[in-house]
Write a protein that holds these residues in place. Structure first.
Motif, short mmCIF file in Angstrom:
data_model
loop_
_atom_site.label_atom_id
_atom_site.label_comp_id
_atom_site.label_asym_id
_atom_site.label_seq_id
_atom_site.Cartn_x
_atom_site.Cartn_y
_atom_site.Cartn_z
N VAL A 414 -34.88 -28.72 4.59
CA VAL A 414 -36.19 -29.10 5.14
C VAL A 414 -36.07 -30.35 5.99
O VAL A 414 -36.60 -30.43 7.10
CB VAL A 414 -37.21 -29.31 4.00
CG1 VAL A 414 -38.51 -29.89 4.55
CG2 VAL A 414 -37.48 -27.99 3.27
N ALA A 415 -35.34 -31.36 5.48
CA ALA A 415 -35.15 -32.61 6.23
C ALA A 415 -34.43 -32.34 7.55
O ALA A 415 -34.80 -32.89 8.60
CB ALA A 415 -34.34 -33.60 5.39
N GLY A 416 -33.43 -31.47 7.51
CA GLY A 416 -32.70 -31.14 8.73
C GLY A 416 -33.57 -30.44 9.75
O GLY A 416 -33.49 -30.71 10.95
N ILE A 417 -34.43 -29.54 9.30
CA ILE A 417 -35.31 -28.80 10.21
C ILE A 417 -36.32 -29.73 10.86
O ILE A 417 -36.65 -29.59 12.05
CB ILE A 417 -36.01 -27.65 9.47
CG1 ILE A 417 -34.98 -26.56 9.10
CG2 ILE A 417 -37.14 -27.05 10.31
CD1 ILE A 417 -35.54 -25.45 8.25
N ILE A 418 -36.83 -30.70 10.11
CA ILE A 418 -37.77 -31.68 10.69
C ILE A 418 -37.11 -32.44 11.84
O ILE A 418 -37.69 -32.59 12.93
CB ILE A 418 -38.27 -32.66 9.60
CG1 ILE A 418 -39.18 -31.92 8.61
CG2 ILE A 418 -39.02 -33.84 10.23
CD1 ILE A 418 -39.56 -32.75 7.40
N VAL A 419 -35.89 -32.91 11.62
CA VAL A 419 -35.17 -33.62 12.69
C VAL A 419 -34.85 -32.67 13.84
O VAL A 419 -34.94 -33.05 15.01
CB VAL A 419 -33.88 -34.26 12.14
CG1 VAL A 419 -33.08 -34.91 13.27
CG2 VAL A 419 -34.20 -35.29 11.07
N LEU A 420 -34.52 -31.42 13.52
CA LEU A 420 -34.23 -30.43 14.56
C LEU A 420 -35.42 -30.26 15.50
O LEU A 420 -35.26 -30.22 16.74
CB LEU A 420 -33.90 -29.09 13.90
CG LEU A 420 -33.85 -27.86 14.81
CD1 LEU A 420 -32.75 -28.00 15.85
CD2 LEU A 420 -33.68 -26.58 14.00
N LEU A 421 -36.62 -30.17 14.94
CA LEU A 421 -37.82 -30.02 15.77
C LEU A 421 -38.06 -31.26 16.63
O LEU A 421 -38.47 -31.15 17.80
CB LEU A 421 -39.04 -29.73 14.89
CG LEU A 421 -39.01 -28.38 14.15
CD1 LEU A 421 -40.20 -28.26 13.22
CD2 LEU A 421 -38.98 -27.22 15.15
N MET A 422 -37.77 -32.43 16.06
CA MET A 422 -37.89 -33.67 16.85
C MET A 422 -36.92 -33.64 18.04
O MET A 422 -37.29 -33.97 19.18
CB MET A 422 -37.59 -34.88 15.97
CG MET A 422 -38.62 -35.16 14.89
SD MET A 422 -38.05 -36.44 13.73
CE MET A 422 -37.77 -37.84 14.83
N ILE A 423 -35.69 -33.22 17.80
CA ILE A 423 -34.68 -33.18 18.86
C ILE A 423 -35.06 -32.16 19.93
O ILE A 423 -34.87 -32.39 21.13
CB ILE A 423 -33.29 -32.85 18.26
CG1 ILE A 423 -32.82 -33.99 17.35
CG2 ILE A 423 -32.27 -32.58 19.36
CD1 ILE A 423 -31.63 -33.62 16.50
#
Length: 440
Positions: A414-423
């Protein structure tokens, strides 16, 4: 018809648990033979040979060899001791240690599974001693190890630049710089996720830390740990400083890293390097062979996708599916997240870059940004079941079942996906450093 045959055979073989490289090769061979008869056999050998006979790809075996040397001479242990001495005593300090060391070692090896294997035997027991469940410890390490393909020097970025370069110029130098801030952001997100898990387990009363594990290091112990870790801390400085200082190319930097590792191992750390050279070269050769077989087989697959206009047709369909770039980018992220959970990053580049890069160009998305968010997608795939390679390595080290460690990995996914969307939706996260230093 060609697309149906190509993808149909490929997915059938994957479903039958045939290795990805073999699946790519067989499906490509069947299409080439069906289209060209016996000349298809000659075509596939030419394509596979040409795909790996590139100067740029020489960086891969040398970075792998450098990583194996660093592990053999004890660099990873010294980095762990240094991080432990500096922040190991603070609340949740072992989490910081795990992520920081993963980032440091990632900058040496450029490989997720290699990072997990190199530091897992030390850090997973240390996390368990600090109160974390072995499944949580393994999941954090598997997640942090994925940063290895985002933080430079990254083998994944090298391959992306090579594949994308067939359509539009993408330099390895720019990709390396573009991965720095996203890699650090993901590291921070994993730390927050791990501290959240700790807080949740403390509320349940199931978190019990060993007080000795949190002992604060003395000033002398910190200094000694720093001095011992100094050879390892210099590695990213030498590699990246040399590249961006204009002293050598990424490929040459990989050779410099090998020479540096040999010199440090033989004369500074005084490790028994000579006796271990055979094992070092065998390990590096095996890892390199796996990657190069995948590259050559995937190149044949990508060749068919491009020459048979399959990439153009799929790209057109994606652009016609929605006129909203936000929706298209979201669909692409979902596609890559699913793909990353089943196939390795190298194969994914050769399959999806020819298809998706034209879409990115049509949407006026910087190819560098696309390369970064695609790599982050595939990094998340390294610790996403059912085929997350990092999960299997961490499960083996922590002696956990793959089911339990997969459940423990959920907060980090979940944490990785949040950063992915930011990127994905904030391009400056990737382009800020390259643009600041005017690296094209």
């Amino acid at each position: 018809m060609t697309a149906l045959l190509l993808f149909g055979v490929f997915f059938l073989l994957v479903f039958l648990r045939v290795p990805i490289a073999i699946s790519l090769g067989i499906s490509s061979l069947i299409v080439l033979v069906s289209n060209n008869g016996v000349f298809g056999l000659e075509a596939i050998t030419d394509i596979m040979y040409t795909s790996v006979a590139k100067f740029t790809l020489l960086a891969i075996p040398f970075f792998i060899l450098a990583g194996v040397i660093m592990e053999h001479v004890g660099i990873s242990k010294r980095l762990i001791d240094f991080a432990q001495a500096m922040v190991g005593h603070v609340r949740g300090g072992i989490v910081f240690v795990t992520v920081l060391v993963a980032i440091f070692f990632a900058a040496i090896s450029g490989s997720g599974p290699a990072t997990v294997a190199a530091i897992g035997g030390i850090l997973i027991p240390a996390m368990v001693k600090s109160g974390y469940r072995k499944e949580t410890a393994g999941a954090l390490l598997a997640s942090s190890g994925a940063i290895g393909i985002i933080i430079p020097p990254s083998i994944a970025f090298i391959v992306f630049a090579v594949v994308a370069g067939d359509q539009i110029p993408v330099t390895i130098n720019r990709m390396f710089l573009a991965g720095v801030i996203p890699g650090l952001l993901i590291g921070a997100a994993f730390i927050i996720a791990a501290l959240y898990v700790r807080w949740r387990e403390e509320k349940k009363g199931v978190f019990h830390a060993d007080e000795e594990a949190a002992r604060k290091a003395t000033g002398k112990e910190k200094w000694d740990a720093f001095v011992k870790a100094l050879p390892g801390l210099f590695i990213p400085v030498i590699i990246l400083g040399g590249i961006y200082g204009g002293f050598f190319t990424p490929t040459e930097a990989a050779v410099i890293a090998v020479v540096y590792g040999l010199v440090v191992g033989a004369f500074v750390l005084r490790g028994n390097l000579l006796r271990g050279m055979y094992r070092i070269f065998v390990d590096a050769a095996l890892q390199t062979a796996v990657i190069m077989i995948i590259v050559s087989a995937a190149s044949a697959f990508a060749y068919i996708i491009t020459t048979e206009q399959i990439a153009r047709d799929i790209s057109t369909a994606l652009l016609e599916a929605s006129g909203n770039p936000i929706i298209i980018l979201l669909l692409i992220n979902v596609l890559l997240l699913i793909a990353g959970a089943f196939i390795d990053a190298i194969s994914a580049y050769y399959i999806f870059v020819p298809i998706l890069l034209p879409v990115m160009i049509a949407l006026e998305v910087d190819p560098t940004v696309f390369g970064v968010f695609m790599t982050v997608n595939l990094a998340i795939g390294l610790f996403t079941p059912p085929v997350g390679l990092n999960l299997f390595v961490a499960a083996s080290i922590s002696k956990s079942s793959i089911v339990d460690i997969s459940k423990a990995a959920l907060p980090f996914i979940v944490a990785g996906i949040i950063v992915l969307l930011m990127i994905t939706y904030i391009p400056a996260i990737s382009t800020f450093l390259p643009d600041l230093l005017n690296v094209k």
